[in-house]
Write a protein that holds these residues in place. Structure first.
Motif, PDB file in Angstrom:
ATOM      1  N   LEU A 141       0.820  -1.218   0.000  1.00  0.00           N
ATOM      2  CA  LEU A 141       0.000   0.000   0.000  1.00  0.00           C
ATOM      3  C   LEU A 141       0.853   1.267   0.000  1.00  0.00           C
ATOM      4  CD1 LEU A 141      -2.723  -1.115   2.575  1.00  0.00           C
ATOM      5  CD2 LEU A 141      -2.979  -0.922   0.090  1.00  0.00           C
ATOM      6  N   LEU A 142       2.013   1.225   0.635  1.00  0.00           N
ATOM      7  CA  LEU A 142       2.865   2.420   0.729  1.00  0.00           C
ATOM      8  C   LEU A 142       3.483   2.812  -0.605  1.00  0.00           C
ATOM      9  CD1 LEU A 142       4.624   1.645   4.130  1.00  0.00           C
ATOM     10  CD2 LEU A 142       3.155   3.623   3.668  1.00  0.00           C
ATOM     11  N   ILE A 143       3.489   1.890  -1.544  1.00  0.00           N
ATOM     12  CA  ILE A 143       4.017   2.223  -2.873  1.00  0.00           C
ATOM     13  C   ILE A 143       3.159   3.284  -3.549  1.00  0.00           C
ATOM     14  CG2 ILE A 143       4.451   1.269  -5.182  1.00  0.00           C
ATOM     15  CD1 ILE A 143       5.181  -1.371  -3.827  1.00  0.00           C
ATOM     16  N   ASP A 144       1.863   3.328  -3.201  1.00  0.00           N
ATOM     17  CA  ASP A 144       0.939   4.319  -3.766  1.00  0.00           C
ATOM     18  C   ASP A 144       1.100   5.637  -3.009  1.00  0.00           C
ATOM     19  OD1 ASP A 144      -1.143   5.878  -4.694  1.00  0.00           O
ATOM     20  OD2 ASP A 144      -2.644   4.279  -4.562  1.00  0.00           O
ATOM     21  N   PRO A 145       1.551   6.702  -3.668  1.00  0.00           N
ATOM     22  CA  PRO A 145       1.776   7.977  -2.971  1.00  0.00           C
ATOM     23  C   PRO A 145       0.501   8.601  -2.414  1.00  0.00           C
ATOM     24  CG  PRO A 145       1.965   8.260  -5.355  1.00  0.00           C
ATOM     25  CD  PRO A 145       1.873   6.788  -5.112  1.00  0.00           C
ATOM     26  N   LYS A 146      -0.657   8.152  -2.871  1.00  0.00           N
ATOM     27  CA  LYS A 146      -1.917   8.698  -2.366  1.00  0.00           C
ATOM     28  C   LYS A 146      -2.221   8.202  -0.945  1.00  0.00           C
ATOM     29  CE  LYS A 146      -3.948   8.967  -7.017  1.00  0.00           C
ATOM     30  NZ  LYS A 146      -5.022   8.451  -7.908  1.00  0.00           N
ATOM     31  N   ASN A 147      -1.573   7.129  -0.557  1.00  0.00           N
ATOM     32  CA  ASN A 147      -1.821   6.565   0.776  1.00  0.00           C
ATOM     33  C   ASN A 147      -0.904   7.216   1.812  1.00  0.00           C
ATOM     34  OD1 ASN A 147      -3.813   4.678   0.051  1.00  0.00           O
ATOM     35  ND2 ASN A 147      -2.266   3.192  -0.607  1.00  0.00           N
ATOM     36  N   THR A 148      -1.482   7.673   2.909  1.00  0.00           N
ATOM     37  CA  THR A 148      -0.683   8.200   4.015  1.00  0.00           C
ATOM     38  C   THR A 148      -0.325   7.060   4.970  1.00  0.00           C
ATOM     39  OG1 THR A 148      -2.598   8.649   5.428  1.00  0.00           O
ATOM     40  CG2 THR A 148      -1.929  10.375   3.856  1.00  0.00           C
ATOM     41  N   VAL A 149       0.630   7.301   5.839  1.00  0.00           N
ATOM     42  CA  VAL A 149       1.009   6.284   6.816  1.00  0.00           C
ATOM     43  C   VAL A 149      -0.183   5.937   7.703  1.00  0.00           C
ATOM     44  CG1 VAL A 149       2.460   5.817   8.840  1.00  0.00           C
ATOM     45  CG2 VAL A 149       3.451   6.909   6.814  1.00  0.00           C
ATOM     46  N   THR A 150      -0.956   6.951   8.085  1.00  0.00           N
ATOM     47  CA  THR A 150      -2.134   6.707   8.933  1.00  0.00           C
ATOM     48  C   THR A 150      -3.167   5.851   8.220  1.00  0.00           C
ATOM     49  OG1 THR A 150      -1.804   8.789  10.119  1.00  0.00           O
ATOM     50  CG2 THR A 150      -3.996   7.797  10.224  1.00  0.00           C
ATOM     51  N   SER A 151      -3.440   6.177   6.954  1.00  0.00           N
ATOM     52  CA  SER A 151      -4.446   5.406   6.217  1.00  0.00           C
ATOM     53  C   SER A 151      -3.982   3.971   5.979  1.00  0.00           C
ATOM     54  CB  SER A 151      -4.763   6.084   4.876  1.00  0.00           C
ATOM     55  OG  SER A 151      -3.672   6.005   3.975  1.00  0.00           O
ATOM     56  N   VAL A 152      -2.692   3.802   5.739  1.00  0.00           N
ATOM     57  CA  VAL A 152      -2.169   2.448   5.549  1.00  0.00           C
ATOM     58  C   VAL A 152      -2.300   1.647   6.838  1.00  0.00           C
ATOM     59  CG1 VAL A 152      -0.052   1.115   5.172  1.00  0.00           C
ATOM     60  CG2 VAL A 152      -0.608   3.029   3.658  1.00  0.00           C
ATOM     61  N   ALA A 153      -1.985   2.275   7.961  1.00  0.00           N
ATOM     62  CA  ALA A 153      -2.120   1.588   9.253  1.00  0.00           C
ATOM     63  C   ALA A 153      -3.549   1.106   9.450  1.00  0.00           C
ATOM     64  CB  ALA A 153      -1.707   2.521  10.392  1.00  0.00           C
ATOM     65  N   MET A 154      -4.514   1.961   9.162  1.00  0.00           N
ATOM     66  CA  MET A 154      -5.923   1.600   9.341  1.00  0.00           C
ATOM     67  C   MET A 154      -6.339   0.503   8.372  1.00  0.00           C
ATOM     68  SD  MET A 154      -6.703   3.363  11.883  1.00  0.00           S
ATOM     69  CE  MET A 154      -6.112   4.791  12.792  1.00  0.00           C
ATOM     70  N   GLN A 155      -5.856   0.606   7.108  1.00  0.00           N
ATOM     71  CA  GLN A 155      -6.201  -0.405   6.105  1.00  0.00           C
ATOM     72  C   GLN A 155      -5.613  -1.771   6.441  1.00  0.00           C
ATOM     73  OE1 GLN A 155      -6.057   0.901   1.781  1.00  0.00           O
ATOM     74  NE2 GLN A 155      -5.191   2.740   2.735  1.00  0.00           N
ATOM     75  N   CYS A 156      -4.564  -1.776   7.240  1.00  0.00           N
ATOM     76  CA  CYS A 156      -3.906  -3.033   7.607  1.00  0.00           C
ATOM     77  C   CYS A 156      -4.367  -3.551   8.971  1.00  0.00           C
ATOM     78  CB  CYS A 156      -2.386  -2.859   7.602  1.00  0.00           C
ATOM     79  SG  CYS A 156      -1.702  -2.555   5.963  1.00  0.00           S
ATOM     80  N   GLY A 157      -5.406  -2.953   9.513  1.00  0.00           N
ATOM     81  CA  GLY A 157      -5.983  -3.467  10.748  1.00  0.00           C
ATOM     82  C   GLY A 157      -5.348  -2.955  12.024  1.00  0.00           C
ATOM     83  N   PHE A 158      -4.491  -1.919  11.927  1.00  0.00           N
ATOM     84  CA  PHE A 158      -3.874  -1.339  13.124  1.00  0.00           C
ATOM     85  C   PHE A 158      -4.700  -0.138  13.589  1.00  0.00           C
ATOM     86  CE2 PHE A 158      -0.239  -3.328  10.970  1.00  0.00           C
ATOM     87  CZ  PHE A 158       0.297  -4.075  12.004  1.00  0.00           C
ATOM     88  N   THR A 159      -5.167  -0.170  14.818  1.00  0.00           N
ATOM     89  CA  THR A 159      -5.918   0.964  15.350  1.00  0.00           C
ATOM     90  C   THR A 159      -4.994   2.000  15.975  1.00  0.00           C
ATOM     91  OG1 THR A 159      -6.232  -0.249  17.431  1.00  0.00           O
ATOM     92  CG2 THR A 159      -7.981  -0.430  15.772  1.00  0.00           C
ATOM     93  N   ASP A 160      -3.755   1.614  16.264  1.00  0.00           N
ATOM     94  CA  ASP A 160      -2.769   2.510  16.869  1.00  0.00           C
ATOM     95  C   ASP A 160      -1.647   2.739  15.863  1.00  0.00           C
ATOM     96  OD1 ASP A 160      -0.680   3.706  18.271  1.00  0.00           O
ATOM     97  OD2 ASP A 160      -1.103   2.627  20.131  1.00  0.00           O
ATOM     98  N   VAL A 161      -1.571   3.947  15.315  1.00  0.00           N
ATOM     99  CA  VAL A 161      -0.568   4.256  14.288  1.00  0.00           C
ATOM    100  C   VAL A 161       0.846   4.137  14.846  1.00  0.00           C
ATOM    101  CG1 VAL A 161       0.287   6.018  12.693  1.00  0.00           C
ATOM    102  CG2 VAL A 161      -2.178   5.758  13.073  1.00  0.00           C
TER     103      VAL A 161
END
Length: 313
Positions: A264-284
């Motif tokens: 997901l991080l390869i896509d520049p549109k994704n932020t670190v926070t959004s990637v964390a949430m998309q991967c099931g992490f509630t705590d960034v």
């Protein structure tokens, strides 16, 4: 790049004791294994090396280029291990070896009877459940890999034991060697079942559990839920999973989530926070800590490196 687990440096051979400048060899013989320490001090190519037993090799210093199994050659670097079956010839290049920058590699040759006894032990101990029964074995489709913490620790212990003078060295080597073989087979078993889980979802309890995990990485995955799906108590499930794969359910879930995060991080549109949430992490912050531990850099730095690489490609 994932964090590498490096072996402890081994003292180099004294110059006066060198027998050759290419693959100079020191040997330490034990009852069930033989530790070899190889060093090369000059550039060389197409050097053959064959063992008559299973060999577990790990790089300590420098770089080799390996030609193995009629497959494409690959760079062999510190923090990595290669396993090779008996009587299989490795052909090795030393493109960067120099007198003041030698390569150094260890090779543990393991007696075939000892390997078979360890496999029989696994078959007897772990195959009590017909649903997960399979023939334990060392596989050579995954013969080159980065060292995990446990593998690095065990090889370091074996080097220390084999090269030391303790009278009980065969006993200590036996304990560590058996664990090393088991961990290698568990790791390979996990890789195999994980790769089959999508197609063979209902083939076994193991396939079903891994398929569920990988289908729900973006959601909260509770161990209680997994244990219910496996029709086991929480404690039995936890122990069973670790016996089969050598890691806990949470370690596997986090490992797979980090793999997804890297995609997901390869896509520049994704932020670190959004990637964390998309991967099931509630705590960034927890996600960042896990990512750094696994990859050696933060998610943000990984994304920047990926973007730079794509721009230069």
């Amino acid at each position: 790049m994932p964090v590498k687990n490096y072996l402890h440096k081994i003292d180099l051979t004294q110059p006066k004791q060198l027998q050759t400048l290419v693959e100079n060899r020191r040997v330490f013989n034990l009852q069930n294994c033989e530790l070899n320490v190889f060093e090369s001090y000059q550039e060389a190519y197409r050097v053959p090396l064959t063992f008559h037993d299973l060999v577990i090799t790990s790089m300590v210093r420098g770089k080799k280029v390996m030609h193995l199994f009629d497959k494409p050659s690959f760079d062999y670097l510190p923090g990595e291990t290669v396993i090779v079956p008996a009587d299989e010839t490795m052909v090795i290049d030393f493109p960067e070896a120099e007198a003041d920058k030698p390569t150094q590699c260890i090779a543990l040759a393991v007696d075939a009877r000892y390997v078979n006894n360890t496999i029989q032990y696994l078959d007897n101990y772990y195959n009590s459940d017909p649903d997960t029964e399979h023939n334990w074995k060392l596989q050579f489709n995954q013969y080159h890999f980065a060292n995990e913490n446990e593998v690095t620790d065990l090889i370091n212990k074996l080097i220390r034991v084999c090269s030391g003078g303790d009278k009980a060295k065969n006993i200590y080597a036996d304990l560590n060697l058996k664990e090393l073989l088991i961990r290698l087979m568990q790791s390979q078993h996990l890789l195999q079942v994980s790769s089959e889980s999508g197609e063979w979802n209902n083939h076994s309890r193991l396939h079903h559990i891994l398929h569920y995990i990988n289908d729900n990485l973006t959601e909260k995955i509770a161990v209680d839920t997994l244990s219910r799906k496996a029709y086991m108590s929480r404690n039995d499930f936890f122990r069973w999973f670790k016996e089969q794969f050598g890691i806990t359910p949470l370690e596997y879930i986090n490992r797979e989530r980090i793999k997804l995060a890297k995609q997901l991080l390869i896509d520049p549109k994704n932020t670190v926070t959004s990637v964390a949430m998309q991967c099931g992490f509630t705590d960034v912050n927890y996600f960042v800590r896990l990512f750094r531990k696994a990859e050696g850099i933060t998610p943000g730095a990984y994304q920047s490196c990926s973007l730079q690489h794509n721009l230069s490609a």
